[in-house]
Design an enzyme around this catalytic site. Structure first.
Site, PDB file in Angstrom:
ATOM      1  N   HIS A 109      27.165  81.988   8.025  1.00 48.51           N
ATOM      2  CA  HIS A 109      27.981  82.009   6.811  1.00 48.51           C
ATOM      3  C   HIS A 109      29.104  83.037   6.839  1.00 48.51           C
ATOM      4  O   HIS A 109      30.164  82.821   6.269  1.00 48.51           O
ATOM      5  CB  HIS A 109      27.082  82.286   5.603  1.00 48.51           C
ATOM      6  CG  HIS A 109      27.806  82.267   4.299  1.00 48.51           C
ATOM      7  ND1 HIS A 109      28.368  81.123   3.767  1.00 48.51           N
ATOM      8  CD2 HIS A 109      28.083  83.261   3.404  1.00 48.51           C
ATOM      9  CE1 HIS A 109      28.945  81.405   2.603  1.00 48.51           C
ATOM     10  NE2 HIS A 109      28.784  82.697   2.364  1.00 48.51           N
ATOM     11  N   ASP A 139      33.695  82.083   1.022  1.00 43.55           N
ATOM     12  CA  ASP A 139      32.581  82.022   0.086  1.00 43.55           C
ATOM     13  C   ASP A 139      33.138  81.811  -1.320  1.00 43.55           C
ATOM     14  O   ASP A 139      33.961  80.912  -1.526  1.00 43.55           O
ATOM     15  CB  ASP A 139      31.722  83.295   0.237  1.00 43.55           C
ATOM     16  CG  ASP A 139      30.479  83.313  -0.623  1.00 43.55           C
ATOM     17  OD1 ASP A 139      29.491  82.658  -0.266  1.00 43.55           O
ATOM     18  OD2 ASP A 139      30.506  83.991  -1.669  1.00 43.55           O
TER      19      ASP A 139
END
Length: 328
Positions: free
Chosen positions: A305, A108
Site C-alpha cells: 500500500h 491513499d
C-alpha cells in the site's frame, strides 16, 4: 509540460493561509507546480523521496500536511474535515504560492482528495495522479451502510473509525507501536499471509492491533518511524481520523457529481498486493469511463500500500515521465 532539469535546492518549510487557518507545506524546486497530498496515517514526509526527484526534473514540488495533521490547522469540529473543505485547502495552497493552476497527486486518502479537487475545481487542477486508491465516482448507497455490512461477525476498520474517540483509545496509548504495526500490515514484505486473519477487520470485542504483524517493513527504519510517531504523539489522531467520519457528509455534499468522470489528464499507480487495488478492481476496470483522459494505469508487482515509500525509484520514474508528457 515545459520544465528545465537541474540540481534540486534544499526543501523549504512554509505555513500558508487556508480556510481552516493554516496549511504547513514543504517545497522543493522551481517550475510547474505539483501538489502532493498524503493519506492516513501519514504526513508531508511520505513524499520525502518524491520532492527531490521532482525538483531535479524541473518541477516545483510541494507536499502538504493535510488539515488535521502535522503543523497544519486542526479544527475541533468533526464536520470541518469534509471533502469540500479539503479541496478548498488545496486551492488555497495553489493561490498562496502565487500560482493559478497545478497538477495534484495524492496517495491513499490523498488520492481521493486529489481526484475530488480535480472534479470540483477543474479551473485550478489541470491534471491528477492517483496512488494506491482508484478513483470511484460518488454514487451507490450511503457509505456508512456499505461499511456496516462488511465483515460479517467482524468489524471493518472504517466502521471502527466512525465514532469520535473510539480509535483514539486504541492508538494513542502507544502511537509508535500502533503505527509500526499498521504500516507493516499493509507493506508487501511484512503483511500477513493471505490465509491469515485480515488486519482490515477486528473481532467485535477486539482491536485492530491484535492482527498487526510484529516485523518492520524494509522502508520503515527508526528515523522514519520516529518522525511519524513524533508527529502523532504531538497532535493526537483525531484530526486524521476525522476524515473517515465525514464519508456520509461527502456523499451528501457531492450529490451533484454523482457518477461524474474526472476529465483532466490522469495517472494511476497501485500495488499488486494492496487491498485498495484488489478490492477496487472494478473501479480500475471502469477507468475508460471514469478517467477518460487516463495516460496509464500501472500496477507494481509485489508492492503493498505504501507505494511511494516501498518503491520510490519506480514511482519517481513513472511520475516524472507522465509529468513530462503533459501538455504545457
Amino acid at each position: 509540460m515545459s520544465r528545465q532539469p537541474h540540481s534540486a535546492p534544499d526543501p523549504t518549510h512554509r505555513l500558508v493561509p487556508s480556510p481552516a487557518g493554516r496549511i504547513h507545506l514543504v517545497e522543493q524546486g522551481t517550475g510547474p507546480l505539483v501538489l502532493l497530498v498524503h493519506g492516513f496515517p501519514e504526513s508531508w514526509y511520505s513524499w520525502r523521496h518524491q520532492l527531490p526527484a521532482l525538483a531535479a526534473a524541473g518541477y516545483r514540488a510541494v507536499a502538504v500536511d493535510v488539515r488535521g495533521y502535522g503543523r497544519s490547522s486542526r479544527p475541533g469540529d468533526v464536520a470541518a474535515y469534509r471533502m469540500l473543505e479539503l479541496v478548498e485547502d488545496n486551492v488555497s495552497v495553489v493561490h498562496a504560492l502565487g500560482e493559478r493552476s497545478a497538477v495534484v497527486v495524492g496517495h491513499d486518502w490523498g488520492a481521493t482528495i486529489a481526484a475530488n479537487s480535480a472534479l470540483v475545481r477543474p479551473d485550478v487542477f489541470r491534471a491528477v495522479g492517483l496512488l494506491s486508491v482508484p478513483y470511484s465516482p460518488r454514487g451507490g448507497p450511503r457509505p456508512s451502510e456499505v461499511f456496516a455490512g462488511m465483515g460479517g461477525d467482524e468489524e471493518f476498520y472504517v466502521s471502527r473509525f466512525q465514532e469520535p474517540g473510539r480509535a483514539e483509545t486504541e492508538i494513542e496509548p502507544d502511537v509508535r507501536g500502533w503505527l509500526a504495526g499498521f504500516y507493516a500490515a499493509l507493506s508487501a514484505d511484512t503483511m500477513p499471509a493471505p490465509d491469515a486473519p485480515d488486519p482490515h477487520f477486528a473481532t467485535r470485542g477486539g482491536t485492530l492491533r491484535e492482527r498487526f504483524p510484529a516485523g518492520r517493513p524494509s522502508w520503515l527504519g527508526d528515523t522514519e518511524l520516529d518522525f511519524y510517531a513524533g508527529e502523532f504523539e504531538r497532535t493526537g489522531l483525531s484530526g486524521a481520523l476525522n476524515r473517515y467520519r465525514n464519508m456520509d457528509r461527502d456523499w451528501e455534499d457531492l450529490a451533484d457529481f454523482d457518477g461524474a468522470p474526472v476529465s483532466q489528464p490522469s495517472l494511476f499507480l497501485g500495488g499488486s498486493l494492496d487491498a485498495s487495488t484488489t478490492w477496487l478492481a472494478d473501479a480500475i476496470a471502469a477507468y475508460p469511463t471514469t478517467l477518460p483522459a487516463l495516460a496509464a494505469s500501472h500496477i507494481l508487482d509485489g508492492c503493498g500500500h505504501w507505494i511511494q515509500q516501498e518503491r520510490p525509484d519506480e514511482v519517481n520514474s513513472i511520475l516524472t515521465d507522465w509529468l513530462d508528457a503533459l501538455p504545457g
